[in-house]
Design an enzyme around this catalytic site. Sequence first.
Site, PDB file in Angstrom:
ATOM      1  N   ALA A  10      59.785 -36.271  77.138  1.00  0.00           N
ATOM      2  CA  ALA A  10      58.765 -36.813  76.012  1.00  0.00           C
ATOM      3  C   ALA A  10      58.880 -38.171  75.625  1.00  0.00           C
ATOM      4  O   ALA A  10      58.184 -38.703  74.786  1.00  0.00           O
ATOM      5  CB  ALA A  10      58.491 -35.708  74.985  1.00  0.00           C
ATOM      6  N   ASP A  32      60.785 -30.385  77.492  1.00  0.00           N
ATOM      7  CA  ASP A  32      61.217 -30.929  76.187  1.00  0.00           C
ATOM      8  C   ASP A  32      60.819 -29.953  75.147  1.00  0.00           C
ATOM      9  O   ASP A  32      60.013 -29.137  75.438  1.00  0.00           O
ATOM     10  CB  ASP A  32      60.494 -32.479  76.109  1.00  0.00           C
ATOM     11  CG  ASP A  32      61.111 -33.380  75.359  1.00  0.00           C
ATOM     12  OD1 ASP A  32      61.558 -33.063  73.865  1.00  0.00           O
ATOM     13  OD2 ASP A  32      61.356 -34.538  75.541  1.00  0.00           O
ATOM     14  N   ASP A  41      63.089 -25.118  73.575  1.00  0.00           N
ATOM     15  CA  ASP A  41      64.231 -25.660  72.700  1.00  0.00           C
ATOM     16  C   ASP A  41      65.595 -25.473  73.316  1.00  0.00           C
ATOM     17  O   ASP A  41      66.167 -24.325  73.390  1.00  0.00           O
ATOM     18  CB  ASP A  41      64.157 -25.076  71.410  1.00  0.00           C
ATOM     19  CG  ASP A  41      65.014 -25.565  70.300  1.00  0.00           C
ATOM     20  OD1 ASP A  41      66.078 -26.407  70.779  1.00  0.00           O
ATOM     21  OD2 ASP A  41      65.132 -25.268  69.188  1.00  0.00           O
ATOM     22  N   LEU A  42      66.250 -26.585  73.806  1.00  0.00           N
ATOM     23  CA  LEU A  42      67.706 -26.325  74.680  1.00  0.00           C
ATOM     24  C   LEU A  42      68.712 -26.350  73.660  1.00  0.00           C
ATOM     25  O   LEU A  42      69.758 -26.310  73.971  1.00  0.00           O
ATOM     26  CB  LEU A  42      67.853 -27.871  75.594  1.00  0.00           C
ATOM     27  CG  LEU A  42      66.689 -27.915  76.740  1.00  0.00           C
ATOM     28  CD1 LEU A  42      66.783 -29.241  77.289  1.00  0.00           C
ATOM     29  CD2 LEU A  42      67.086 -26.912  77.739  1.00  0.00           C
ATOM     30  N   GLY A  71      68.741 -34.978  74.404  1.00  0.00           N
ATOM     31  CA  GLY A  71      69.901 -35.388  73.689  1.00  0.00           C
ATOM     32  C   GLY A  71      69.498 -35.573  72.187  1.00  0.00           C
ATOM     33  O   GLY A  71      68.390 -35.951  71.897  1.00  0.00           O
ATOM     34  N   SER A 111      77.543 -41.370  77.229  1.00  0.00           N
ATOM     35  CA  SER A 111      77.323 -42.525  76.262  1.00  0.00           C
ATOM     36  C   SER A 111      78.733 -43.162  76.188  1.00  0.00           C
ATOM     37  O   SER A 111      79.808 -42.715  76.473  1.00  0.00           O
ATOM     38  CB  SER A 111      77.014 -41.832  74.934  1.00  0.00           C
ATOM     39  OG  SER A 111      77.082 -42.978  74.023  1.00  0.00           O
ATOM     40  N   TYR A 151      79.029 -36.442  67.649  1.00  0.00           N
ATOM     41  CA  TYR A 151      78.155 -36.952  69.043  1.00  0.00           C
ATOM     42  C   TYR A 151      79.116 -37.403  69.994  1.00  0.00           C
ATOM     43  O   TYR A 151      78.950 -37.020  71.216  1.00  0.00           O
ATOM     44  CB  TYR A 151      77.364 -38.169  68.511  1.00  0.00           C
ATOM     45  CG  TYR A 151      76.479 -38.588  69.676  1.00  0.00           C
ATOM     46  CD1 TYR A 151      75.448 -38.104  70.057  1.00  0.00           C
ATOM     47  CD2 TYR A 151      76.744 -40.039  69.980  1.00  0.00           C
ATOM     48  CE1 TYR A 151      74.510 -38.745  71.216  1.00  0.00           C
ATOM     49  CE2 TYR A 151      76.257 -40.590  71.107  1.00  0.00           C
ATOM     50  CZ  TYR A 151      74.896 -39.982  71.662  1.00  0.00           C
ATOM     51  OH  TYR A 151      73.887 -40.675  72.498  1.00  0.00           O
ATOM     52  N   LYS A 155      79.485 -35.754  73.789  1.00  0.00           N
ATOM     53  CA  LYS A 155      79.412 -36.514  75.167  1.00  0.00           C
ATOM     54  C   LYS A 155      80.747 -36.767  76.080  1.00  0.00           C
ATOM     55  O   LYS A 155      80.817 -36.571  76.992  1.00  0.00           O
ATOM     56  CB  LYS A 155      79.309 -38.170  74.822  1.00  0.00           C
ATOM     57  CG  LYS A 155      77.628 -38.269  74.387  1.00  0.00           C
ATOM     58  CD  LYS A 155      76.566 -37.721  75.315  1.00  0.00           C
ATOM     59  CE  LYS A 155      75.280 -37.977  74.805  1.00  0.00           C
ATOM     60  NZ  LYS A 155      74.417 -37.492  75.626  1.00  0.00           N
TER      61      LYS A 155
HETATM   62  P1  NAI Z   1      64.999 -40.067  72.615  1.00  0.00           P
HETATM   63  O1  NAI Z   1      65.002 -39.423  71.285  1.00  0.00           O
HETATM   64  O2  NAI Z   1      64.018 -41.032  72.907  1.00  0.00           O
HETATM   65  O3  NAI Z   1      64.733 -38.825  73.527  1.00  0.00           O
HETATM   66  C1  NAI Z   1      65.280 -37.704  73.595  1.00  0.00           C
HETATM   67  C2  NAI Z   1      64.330 -36.481  74.081  1.00  0.00           C
HETATM   68  O4  NAI Z   1      65.127 -35.358  73.985  1.00  0.00           O
HETATM   69  C3  NAI Z   1      63.053 -36.309  73.170  1.00  0.00           C
HETATM   70  O5  NAI Z   1      62.023 -36.283  73.827  1.00  0.00           O
HETATM   71  C4  NAI Z   1      63.628 -35.008  72.578  1.00  0.00           C
HETATM   72  O6  NAI Z   1      62.333 -34.134  71.909  1.00  0.00           O
HETATM   73  C5  NAI Z   1      64.305 -34.320  73.329  1.00  0.00           C
HETATM   74  N1  NAI Z   1      64.992 -33.229  72.828  1.00  0.00           N
HETATM   75  C6  NAI Z   1      65.894 -33.367  71.555  1.00  0.00           C
HETATM   76  N2  NAI Z   1      66.333 -32.169  71.352  1.00  0.00           N
HETATM   77  C7  NAI Z   1      65.734 -31.258  72.227  1.00  0.00           C
HETATM   78  C8  NAI Z   1      65.863 -29.599  72.347  1.00  0.00           C
HETATM   79  N3  NAI Z   1      66.709 -28.971  71.605  1.00  0.00           N
HETATM   80  N4  NAI Z   1      65.224 -29.283  73.234  1.00  0.00           N
HETATM   81  C9  NAI Z   1      64.407 -30.043  74.165  1.00  0.00           C
HETATM   82  N5  NAI Z   1      64.420 -31.227  74.141  1.00  0.00           N
HETATM   83  C10 NAI Z   1      65.093 -31.737  73.127  1.00  0.00           C
HETATM   84  O7  NAI Z   1      66.315 -40.516  73.022  1.00  0.00           O
HETATM   85  P2  NAI Z   1      66.986 -41.348  74.188  1.00  0.00           P
HETATM   86  O8  NAI Z   1      67.301 -42.585  73.659  1.00  0.00           O
HETATM   87  O9  NAI Z   1      65.843 -41.207  75.240  1.00  0.00           O
HETATM   88  O10 NAI Z   1      68.267 -40.511  74.687  1.00  0.00           O
HETATM   89  C11 NAI Z   1      68.279 -39.667  75.866  1.00  0.00           C
HETATM   90  C12 NAI Z   1      69.652 -39.658  76.168  1.00  0.00           C
HETATM   91  O11 NAI Z   1      70.656 -40.738  76.298  1.00  0.00           O
HETATM   92  C13 NAI Z   1      70.445 -38.681  75.267  1.00  0.00           C
HETATM   93  O12 NAI Z   1      71.311 -37.774  75.728  1.00  0.00           O
HETATM   94  C14 NAI Z   1      71.422 -39.623  74.299  1.00  0.00           C
HETATM   95  O13 NAI Z   1      72.450 -39.148  73.702  1.00  0.00           O
HETATM   96  C15 NAI Z   1      71.720 -40.562  75.272  1.00  0.00           C
HETATM   97  N6  NAI Z   1      72.058 -42.158  75.006  1.00  0.00           N
HETATM   98  C16 NAI Z   1      70.987 -42.805  74.195  1.00  0.00           C
HETATM   99  C17 NAI Z   1      71.383 -44.000  73.834  1.00  0.00           C
HETATM  100  C18 NAI Z   1      70.519 -45.060  73.006  1.00  0.00           C
HETATM  101  O14 NAI Z   1      71.001 -45.857  72.608  1.00  0.00           O
HETATM  102  N7  NAI Z   1      69.389 -44.666  72.820  1.00  0.00           N
HETATM  103  C19 NAI Z   1      72.896 -44.494  74.066  1.00  0.00           C
HETATM  104  C20 NAI Z   1      73.582 -43.775  74.941  1.00  0.00           C
HETATM  105  C21 NAI Z   1      73.461 -42.356  75.139  1.00  0.00           C
END
Ligand code: NAI
Length: 256
Positions: A10, A32, A41-42, A71, A111, A151, A155
Amino acid sequence: TRKIAVSGTASGIGKALAGLLRAQGDEVIGIDLKDADVCADLSTPEGRALAVESVLGMCGGVLDGVVACAGVSTFTTLTVRVNYFGVTALLEGLRPALAAAPAPRAAVIGSISGTKPAVPEVVRACLDGLEEEAVESGERAVERGDGRKLYPSSKSALAQWLRRVCVTPEWAGCGIPLNAVAPGVVLTPMSDPLFADEEMRKAMDAAVPMPLNGYAEPEVVAEALRWLVSPANSHMTGQVVYVDGGAEATLRGPDV
Ligand code: NAI
């Protein structure tokens, strides 16, 4: 057509990856909280079971790829539930369907934070598969002001889990490469708050220096994931690939 389950579709990196995969003709099963093919809900065992069951139903028990992107980055134990247990349970639950495919692939998102100070008891409980113990240790860390270490703990534990399981009969023995992409700072809704004020941004630049091309767009990380789960990747497994503008090389230095 290859069928690939992707969590976190999402928003951010998961959304970008789903776009790239669909554009090359793959069928994506997005997971998602909302706005996805499978809404689950994961963070809870029930939600994970629902996600696994729904995906297995939609793919008919044969899946070419799984990428866990969902995440959270809060300073709470939700990070441990979603980023470690949510990811490992999804991969383990879908593994039999991967094993049934001709060229299965799996990937997760680590990460640069996984190299930062963690809470050792939390990491240990994660690797022992003890969710409630990990969360209890995490709550104690929050109470003593160490919430920001959760966090990195989630990771780091995920990267260590990957190293352990990738070479086992269940993964390597079934022909399933399993890798992680570890980003630096990626411009998604997750990182938005980091740019809220100049002070936070300075602290972040010191913690995650990115001399090569600065902050990354989500598509850049998605491209690396796309290759890791493509048929071309027959032999890379157990790797944490830093797509981080040089942050890891800067912070850890030349010793490998
Ligand atoms: P984001 O917040 O844009 O997307 C994360 C998605 O995961 C969202 O759509 C959210 O609804 C979903 N999500 C969260 N909790 C959930 C749950 N309990 N059940 C189902 N879905 C759930 O974040 P982004 O940046 O795309 O992050 C993706 C991955 O990349 C994560 O694992 C994050 O830790 C990792 N990451 C992101 C960085 C950044 O700077 N944005 C840096 C390093 C790692």
